[in-house]
Design a protein around this motif. Structure first.
Motif, PDB file in Angstrom:
ATOM      1  N   GLU A 153      -7.954  -4.290 -21.197  1.00 21.21           N
ATOM      2  CA  GLU A 153      -8.868  -4.718 -22.105  1.00 21.21           C
ATOM      3  C   GLU A 153     -10.215  -3.752 -22.082  1.00 21.21           C
ATOM      4  O   GLU A 153     -10.705  -3.320 -23.052  1.00 21.21           O
ATOM      5  N   VAL A 154     -10.472  -3.312 -20.695  1.00 22.45           N
ATOM      6  CA  VAL A 154     -11.761  -2.351 -20.800  1.00 22.45           C
ATOM      7  C   VAL A 154     -11.481  -0.995 -21.466  1.00 22.45           C
ATOM      8  O   VAL A 154     -12.106  -0.381 -22.014  1.00 22.45           O
ATOM      9  N   ARG A 155     -10.044  -0.632 -21.077  1.00 23.96           N
ATOM     10  CA  ARG A 155      -9.746   0.761 -21.671  1.00 23.96           C
ATOM     11  C   ARG A 155      -9.669   0.784 -23.014  1.00 23.96           C
ATOM     12  O   ARG A 155     -10.270   1.538 -23.866  1.00 23.96           O
ATOM     13  N   GLY A 174     -21.976   1.866 -18.450  1.00 24.61           N
ATOM     14  CA  GLY A 174     -21.493   2.582 -19.579  1.00 24.61           C
ATOM     15  C   GLY A 174     -20.275   2.163 -20.284  1.00 24.61           C
ATOM     16  O   GLY A 174     -19.979   2.005 -21.291  1.00 24.61           O
ATOM     17  N   ASN A 175     -19.513   1.416 -19.246  1.00 26.42           N
ATOM     18  CA  ASN A 175     -18.083   0.982 -19.484  1.00 26.42           C
ATOM     19  C   ASN A 175     -17.882  -0.532 -19.771  1.00 26.42           C
ATOM     20  O   ASN A 175     -17.035  -0.852 -20.263  1.00 26.42           O
ATOM     21  N   ASN A 176     -19.263  -0.911 -19.535  1.00 25.10           N
ATOM     22  CA  ASN A 176     -19.356  -2.575 -19.729  1.00 25.10           C
ATOM     23  C   ASN A 176     -18.054  -3.296 -18.993  1.00 25.10           C
ATOM     24  O   ASN A 176     -17.261  -3.989 -19.674  1.00 25.10           O
ATOM     25  N   ALA A 177     -18.191  -2.942 -17.724  1.00 17.72           N
ATOM     26  CA  ALA A 177     -17.252  -3.374 -16.976  1.00 17.72           C
ATOM     27  C   ALA A 177     -17.547  -3.462 -15.511  1.00 17.72           C
ATOM     28  O   ALA A 177     -18.492  -2.603 -14.980  1.00 17.72           O
ATOM     29  N   ILE A 178     -16.483  -4.053 -14.860  1.00 19.87           N
ATOM     30  CA  ILE A 178     -16.564  -3.987 -13.221  1.00 19.87           C
ATOM     31  C   ILE A 178     -15.552  -3.146 -12.665  1.00 19.87           C
ATOM     32  O   ILE A 178     -14.447  -3.819 -13.029  1.00 19.87           O
ATOM     33  N   ALA A 179     -15.603  -2.076 -12.154  1.00 20.66           N
ATOM     34  CA  ALA A 179     -14.653  -1.431 -11.678  1.00 20.66           C
ATOM     35  C   ALA A 179     -14.181  -1.757 -10.102  1.00 20.66           C
ATOM     36  O   ALA A 179     -14.961  -2.243  -9.444  1.00 20.66           O
ATOM     37  N   ILE A 180     -12.963  -1.900  -9.923  1.00 18.23           N
ATOM     38  CA  ILE A 180     -12.604  -2.335  -8.618  1.00 18.23           C
ATOM     39  C   ILE A 180     -11.861  -1.138  -7.604  1.00 18.23           C
ATOM     40  O   ILE A 180     -10.910  -0.473  -8.150  1.00 18.23           O
ATOM     41  N   ILE A 193      -6.314  -8.431 -12.812  1.00 17.11           N
ATOM     42  CA  ILE A 193      -6.978  -6.971 -13.024  1.00 17.11           C
ATOM     43  C   ILE A 193      -6.022  -6.184 -13.804  1.00 17.11           C
ATOM     44  O   ILE A 193      -6.629  -5.043 -14.616  1.00 17.11           O
ATOM     45  N   MET A 194      -4.673  -6.328 -14.029  1.00 22.73           N
ATOM     46  CA  MET A 194      -4.119  -5.484 -14.968  1.00 22.73           C
ATOM     47  C   MET A 194      -4.502  -5.689 -16.247  1.00 22.73           C
ATOM     48  O   MET A 194      -4.695  -4.829 -17.150  1.00 22.73           O
ATOM     49  N   LEU A 246     -12.601  -5.024 -14.657  1.00 20.72           N
ATOM     50  CA  LEU A 246     -12.733  -6.387 -15.477  1.00 20.72           C
ATOM     51  C   LEU A 246     -13.911  -6.297 -16.608  1.00 20.72           C
ATOM     52  O   LEU A 246     -14.738  -5.672 -16.238  1.00 20.72           O
ATOM     53  N   PRO A 247     -13.614  -6.592 -17.708  1.00 23.92           N
ATOM     54  CA  PRO A 247     -14.663  -6.609 -18.737  1.00 23.92           C
ATOM     55  C   PRO A 247     -15.843  -7.547 -18.522  1.00 23.92           C
ATOM     56  O   PRO A 247     -15.566  -8.563 -17.731  1.00 23.92           O
ATOM     57  N   THR A 248     -17.038  -7.237 -18.782  1.00 23.52           N
ATOM     58  CA  THR A 248     -18.190  -7.863 -18.571  1.00 23.52           C
ATOM     59  C   THR A 248     -19.045  -7.931 -20.069  1.00 23.52           C
ATOM     60  O   THR A 248     -18.421  -7.557 -21.124  1.00 23.52           O
TER      61      THR A 248
END
Length: 706
Positions: A283-285, A202-208, A277-278, A222-224
Motif C-alpha cells: 500500500e505504501v509503495r 515524506g512517505n507517509n509511512a512507518i518503516a520497519i 507488514i506485507m 505501514l501506511p499512516t
C-alpha cells in the motif's frame, strides 16, 4: 516551557510555565533516571540545558553542535542530535540559520553535516560523531546499548553504539528509487529491542527495520496519515503515531474550504504481524508511486523549442476569489471577491489561453509554498514549525536548514542553465545606482507605500528599492535592483524594473533560460490606513502582471517563451472545491487557446513542467511523481502578442483614516494596523481573511464557513 503534573490516571492536575530568557527555542527533552534533572535542547543557543526539575532552574548549558534537536538520556550519558551538524570551521562556506552560521554546500546553500553529541552526565564532557544529514529524533534501545537516529535529509537512519559511538547507516527507500524524499524524522524501538519503527514524513509511512545480529534490514512499511512526525511503542508492542497534517482536510463549514483549516491526527496501530507488514508495504509503495492517465497535449515538452521560461509567483489567493466569476470554469461567484472589474488581465489571460480550474498549491502558507515552488521539497524542519516558526519564518529560505540537500529544482540540469531571480529569496536592501551596489537595510528602513508610490510617479524609484539574497549560494543569480518582497512597494515598480531590464536584453539578445519573478501586492495590507484598499492592491498586481506579459510577448524572445503564473499558497480566502485550489496561468505561443483544462495539477507539477522543458532530471520524489502540465501545450505556434488591459480602479485608492471609521470597519482598520506587513504571512490570517471578505462584500455579509 510548559510544565504539567499528571495524576495516576493521566489527568492534568497542575500546569505552569518556566520562562526562558533570550528565546533559546527549547525542543527535545529527556529526564534523568530519578526524574530530578531535565536535559533540554536549546535549539537557538546550540546547547543542551541542564535543568533542576524541582527548582525549575537552568543549572548549566553544555555546548553541542548546531541547532540541537532530539535528546535521550541513559544512566551515564545524554545524547543529542544536531540538525545543523558540527560547528563550522574557517575553511567552510557558511549560511545563516536563526542567528548562527552553519556549514553549507557552496552551490546549494544546504547544510553539509549532521552529528550526534554524547554528554557525560557526571562531568559534562562531550564527544561528537557524524551521522546523516538533518538528524532529528532519536531513540535508545531498551538495554541502552544502541541509538537509532532519524536523518531527515539523508533518507536514512544511523544505528550508533552508545559506548563506542561507532555508527552504521541504513537507507530508507522512497519511490521512485534514487530520489530524495522518504524523510525519516523519528524512531522507536520495539520492547524486545530487535525492531526499530521509523516515522517517514515524506512517505507517509512507518518503516520497519529489523536488527539481525550486527546487520540492519528494512522489513517493510505501514501506511499512516499525512506526514508522521513522531512514533512511540506501548509495552504490548502497539504503535502510537502522530501525523502533522492528519488526512489533509481543509473543510471549514457551509461548503467552504480554506488551507488554514488543517488538522493533525493521532493514531494507534496494533503490533504488526508479518501479513500486515506485507500488505502495508504494498500500500505504501502504491501510494508513493502514482500513475496518472495521459492528459493529452504534448508529451515531449523539450521538443517545443522553448528556451525562456518566466516563472511568476504571487501571493495567497484562491481560485474562487479571483476567477470564480468565469462561468465556463468550476467556480463559485459567491466566493469571488476580486473578479473581472479588479483583475481584468487575469481574466483575459485565463480566457485567451487555458483556464486551469483544478490547480492546487503544495503548501498552505508562504513558509512551505515558496519551498515547494523552488525545491519541490519541504523539510520536516519546516513541517514541524508550521504553526509558530520559532526559529524564524524563512519563507525565502534564508535559514540554511530549510534548503533541500538536492538543491533547487534547476540545479540538477544536465547542461548549464542561465537563471535570473527577481524577488524570490530576497532580503531588504536598497540599490545605489551611483555605485552599482546594494546597500543593506532592515525592515525599519522601509518607506511607506505612499512614499514608494511618489517615487514611482516621479521616476526616482531606482534609488530606494533593491534586494539581497537570503541564500548566499544564489547571490549571483539575483537582480540586485529588483524590489525585495514587501507590500509597501507597489507592484508597478516591480513591473517597471523588470521591463527596464528586458529592454536591455532586447538590445543584447541575451535572455536567461529561467526567470523567477515575484509580484506580491495581491497579498494586500488589509484595511490599514495609509495603505491602498485591498482591491486597489490586487488591481496593482493585476496590472503589473499584464504589463510584464505584454512586454515579453512583444519582445524578440517571445517565439521561444513560456510564462507560468501561480500563487505561492491559497490561505487568504475560501474556495468551494478545496482550500489549496488556486489561480494558475500558462501563457505563450505554444499554449492552447480558449479552453478549460480541469486536469489535476499542482505546484510540483508546474515545477516538473519546467524540468521537462529543459530536460532537468527530477531529484526529489515529489517532482519525480508529479504530473507535468502537458495538456496545456500544442505543437502549433500562435505568436500574437498580448495587449495589457488598463486598471479599472485607481491604484492609489486609499483606506480611510481611523477618525472616519466606527464599528466593524474601525475594528478591521485597527487589526490591520497591528499586523506586520513587511514579511509574507507575519499576520493573523484568520483575522485578515475576515477583513478582506467584509471589505469586499460588506461588513454585514456573513463570513463563509461560520
Amino acid at each position: 516551557m510548559l510544565i504539567i503534573q499528571l495524576s495516576e490516571l493521566g489527568a492534568v492536575t497542575k500546569a505552569e510555565r518556566m520562562r526562558l530568557p533570550r528565546h533559546p527555542v527549547p525542543v527535545g527533552i529527556a529526564f534523568s533516571g530519578d526524574g530530578k534533572t531535565a536535559y533540554v535542547a536549546f535549539s537557538r543557543n546550540n546547547t543542551v540545558a541542564v535543568i533542576d526539575a524541582e527548582a525549575r532552574k537552568v543549572s548549566r548549558q553544555v555546548a553541542v553542535g548546531m541547532a540541537p534537536f532530539g535528546v535521550v538520556a541513559s544512566r551515564t550519558h545524554v545524547f543529542v542530535t544536531n540538525r545543523g551538524g558540527r560547528r563550522p570551521v574557517k575553511s567552510d562556506t557558511v549560511a545563516p540559520s536563526s542567528g548562527s552560521m552553519v556549514a553549507t554546500d557552496p552551490r546549494t546553500g544546504s547544510s553539509v553535516s549532521g552529528t550526534l553529541t554524547a554528554i557525560d552526565a557526571q562531568d559534562f564532557s562531550t564527544r561528537e560523531v557524524p551521522v546523516g544529514l538533518a538528524p532529528s529524533a532519536l531513540a535508545l534501545s531498551p538495554d541502552e546499548k544502541l541509538l537509532a537516529v532519524a536523518n531527515g535529509h539523508a533518507d536514512s537512519i544511523s544505528l550508533v553504539d552508545a559506548g563506542s559511538l561507532r555508527a552504521k547507516e541504513l537507507k530508507i527507500e522512497t519511490w521512485p528509487e534514487g530520489t530524495l524524499g522518504s524523510q525519516p524524522v523519528a524512531t522507536a524501538f520495539a520492547p524486545d529491542g530487535q525492531t526499530i519503527y521509523v516515522a517517514c514524513g515524506g512517505n507517509n509511512a512507518i518503516a520497519i527495520v529489523r536488527l539481525e545480529g550486527l546487520d540492519l534490514k528494512l522489513a517493510g512499511a505501514l501506511p499512516t496519515g499525512w506526514f508522521p512526525s513522531g512514533v512511540a511503542v506501548d509495552t504490548d508492542g502497539a504503535l502510537r503515531v502522530i501525523n502533522i497534517k492528519g488526512v489533509g482536510n481543509t473543510a471549514a463549514q457551509n461548503g467552504a474550504f480554506n488551507s488554514l483549516q488543517y488538522e493533525g491526527s493521532l493514531e494507534r496501530i496494533p503490533a504488526p504481524a508479518a501479513a500486515q507488514i506485507m500488505a502495508g508495504t504494498r500500500e505504501v509503495r502504491a501510494a508513493n508511486s502514482p500513475r496518472f492517465e495521459p492528459s493529452g497535449g504534448v508529451a515531449n515538452l523539450s521538443s517545443l523549442g522553448i528556451r525562456h521560461v518566466f516563472f511568476i509567483i504571487k501571493e495567497n489567493r484562491t481560485y474562487d476569489q479571483v476567477l470564480g466569476d468565469i462561468r465556463k470554469g468550476n467556480g463559485d461567484p459567491e466566493l469571488c471577491v476580486y473578479g473581472r472589474e479588479i483583475t481584468p488581465n487575469h481574466h483575459a489571460l485565463a480566457e485567451r489561453y487555458v483556464l486551469l480550474d483544478n490547480f492546487h498549491t503544495g503548501g498552505a502558507i508562504s513558509f512551505d509554498g515558496h519551498q515547494w515552488l523552488m525545491q519541490a521539497f519541504v523539510s520536516d524542519y519546516v513541517e514541524r514549525a508550521f504553526a509558530a516558526s520559532p526559529r524564524g519564518y524563512a519563507w525565502n529560505m534564508s535559514d540554511a536548514l530549510t534548503v533541500s540537500p538536492a538543491g533547487f529544482f534547476w540545479q540538477s540540469a544536465k547542461r548549464p542553465l542561465d537563471v535570473r531571480v527577481y524577488g524570490e529569496f530576497s532580503l531588504p536592501a536598497r540599490w545605489d545606482p551611483a555605485t552599482q551596489n546594494t546597500v543593506d537595510m532592515n525592515e525599519r528602513d522601509e518607506l511607506s507605500w505612499g512614499e514608494y508610490w511618489k517615487h514611482y510617479k516621479e521616476g526616482t524609484w531606482r534609488s530606494v528599492v533593491g534586494e539581497r539574497s537570503g541564500v548566499p549560494a544564489l547571490a549571483k543569480m539575483l537582480s540586485p535592483s529588483y524590489p525585495h518582497n514587501s507590500t509597501s512597494i507597489p507592484d508597478q515598480i516591480r513591473a517597471e524594473e523588470f521591463l527596464r531590464e528586458l529592454t536591455g536584453r532586447e538590445k543584447s539578445g541575451q535572455m536567461p533560460n529561467l526567470s523567477v519573478i515575484t509580484l506580491d501586492e495581491d497579498h494586500t495590507n488589509g484595511t490599514s490606513p495609509g495603505s491602498p484598499t485591498p482591491r486597489a492592491m490586487v488591481a496593482d498586481n493585476d496590472l503589473a502582471l499584464g504589463r510584464i506579459v505584454e512586454g515579453i510577448s512583444k519582445s524578440r524572445f517571445w517565439p521561444q517563451s513560456l510564462i507560468l503564473v501561480v500563487e505561492d499558497d491559497a490561505q487568504d480566502g475560501f474556495d468551494h472545491v478545496d482550500g489549496h485550489r488556486t489561480v494558475a496561468l500558462a501563457i505563450g505561443p505554444h499554449i492552447r487557446r480558449g479552453l478549460v483544462d480541469s486536469n489535476f495539477y499542482t505546484h510540483t507539477g508546474m515545477v516538473r513542467t519546467i524540468q521537462d522543458i529543459f530536460e532537468i532530471p527530477p531529484r526529489t520524489r515529489y517532482a519525480s511523481n508529479a504530473r507535468a502540465m502537458t495538456s496545456v501545450f500544442t505543437p502549433e505556434t500562435d505568436l500574437k502578442p498580448y495587449r495589457c488591459l488598463p486598471a479599472r480602479i485607481a491604484l492609489d485608492e486609499m483606506n480611510p483614516p481611523l477618525a472616519s471609521l466606527k464599528g466593524k470597519p474601525l475594528w478591521a482598520a485597527r487589526q490591520s494596523l497591528a499586523m506586520n506587513w513587511s514579511h509574507p504571512d507575519d499576520i493573523r490570517a484568520d483575522v485578515l481573511n475576515r477583513i478582506l471578505w467584509w471589505d469586499a462584500k460588506g461588513f454585514e455579509t456573513p463570513y463563509p464557513g461560520r
